[in-house]
Design an enzyme around this catalytic site. Structure first.
Site, PDB file in Angstrom:
ATOM      1  N   LYS A  52       0.843  -1.208   0.000  1.00 42.96           N
ATOM      2  CA  LYS A  52       0.000   0.000   0.000  1.00 42.96           C
ATOM      3  C   LYS A  52       0.877   1.256   0.000  1.00 42.96           C
ATOM      4  CE  LYS A  52      -3.779  -2.468   2.259  1.00 42.96           C
ATOM      5  NZ  LYS A  52      -4.589  -2.741   3.463  1.00 42.96           N
ATOM      6  N   GLN A  96      -4.451  -1.579   9.739  1.00 38.78           N
ATOM      7  CA  GLN A  96      -4.407  -2.907   9.139  1.00 38.78           C
ATOM      8  C   GLN A  96      -4.976  -3.946  10.111  1.00 38.78           C
ATOM      9  OE1 GLN A  96      -3.589  -3.424   5.961  1.00 38.78           O
ATOM     10  NE2 GLN A  96      -3.845  -5.626   6.049  1.00 38.78           N
ATOM     11  N   ASP A 119     -10.837   2.943   4.373  1.00 41.18           N
ATOM     12  CA  ASP A 119     -11.172   1.511   4.314  1.00 41.18           C
ATOM     13  C   ASP A 119     -12.693   1.300   4.292  1.00 41.18           C
ATOM     14  OD1 ASP A 119      -9.248  -0.485   4.070  1.00 41.18           O
ATOM     15  OD2 ASP A 119      -8.608  -0.309   6.162  1.00 41.18           O
TER      16      ASP A 119
END
Ligand code: GUN
Length: 292
Positions: A52, A96, A119
């Protein structure tokens, strides 16, 4: 059989984002800035977060990697999130998953400012997704929708069977495929570990989206001739013949199922790269929305 080439499409999307960022720079505007928080040393998570951050550099974004020790307290992690919420330099950030078991994941996701939640995991954003409102669509389901859209696959009136009800993939993609629009307008069945005779559903599916994490689960006898197959599985299977010591394996028995499918995503090179491209897209959106 046609391959749904996520690597190619994700590169197209990254090129489009690169162009948008270059234009922002020309206009003297602030560059999008993504931060990624990782707790602990899980190998797969470190790999994903690394990808990412590298992808940010590829499109001209700023990025910040926040690496925290596995034994960080929940309070200290929440304090870090508040810091990122308040930092005007950061347009969007992700935490994460999975988090260590001593940390309450829901509490953490609730702490993220919905405007920076690229997200799309905050309940406010998830609720908006279900209500067709402007939001951040979680990157993996967003990537699947974008693949279907760019390959012009007709989903209207089709029977879509989703395997797996995770908050990150199965649940949101089942909502997205049932929403009005193209892609969408599908009749959706969401199957999971308690589904009886799962094959009876997949055999009748026009589109199968498997997000289970069980290597080679979906076999050729479970799919209809001409079906569209989307494989979200990315399990590391030990393999001593490779330098890494493992191979990434999808949920679909690719070699056999490809013979029956009209379209199929490979693993790797299918949904995986799309996830990263759509995270970048959400970060660009976060930047653009913050100046509206
Ligand atoms: N873990 C597995 N997939 C994801 C994802 O899309 N976002 C985050 N933050 N963690 C994940």
């Amino acid at each position: 059989m046609n391959i749904l080439d996520g690597k190619k499409i994700s590169n197209d999307i990254k090129d489009e984002i690169t162009e948008a960022v270059a234009q922002m720079k020309t206009n003297g505007e602030k560059t999008p800035h993504l931060a990624a928080v990782i707790v602990g040393e899980d190998g797969a998570s470190l790999t994903y977060v690394g990808s990412k951050v590298r992808a940010c550099a590829r499109v001209g974004f700023e990025s910040t990697l926040v690496q925290l020790p596995a034994d960080i307290t929940e309070a200290d992690l929440l304090a870090k999130i508040q810091e990122l919420n308040a930092d005007d330099e950061i347009d969007g950030f992700i935490v994460q998953l999975p988090l260590p078991s001593h940390i309450d994941t829901q509490k953490v996701l609730l702490a993220v400012d919905p405007k920076k939640d690229v997200d799309g995991f905050h309940p406010e954003n998830f609720g908006k997704l279900a209500l067709d409102m402007e939001t951040f669509i979680p990157a993996t389901p967003y990537g699947i929708m974008e693949l279907l859209r760019r390959y012009d696959i007709n989903t209207s009136g089709k029977h879509t069977v989703v395997i797996g009800r995770s908050h990150i993939v199965g649940r949101p993609i089942s909502i997205l495929m049932s929403r009005k629009g193209q892609p969408g307008d599908s009749t959706v069945t969401l199957t999971h570990s308690r589904t009886k005779d799962l094959a009876s559903f997949t055999k009748n599916a026009d589109i199968v989206i498997s997000a289970l994490g069980v290597p080679n689960f979906l076999t050729a006898d479970m799919v209809k001739e001409g079906a569209v197959i989307i494989d979200v599985g990315i399990t590391r299977v030990p393999d001593n013949t490779t330098t890494k010591g493992y191979v990434i394996t999808g949920d679909v028995d690719f070699e056999a199922v490809r013979e029956k499918a009209s379209y199929i995503t490979p693993v790797p090179g299918g949904v995986g790269p799309m996830t990263i491209a759509m995270l970048l897209q959400n970060t660009l959106l976060a930047r653009q929305r913050s100046v509206q």
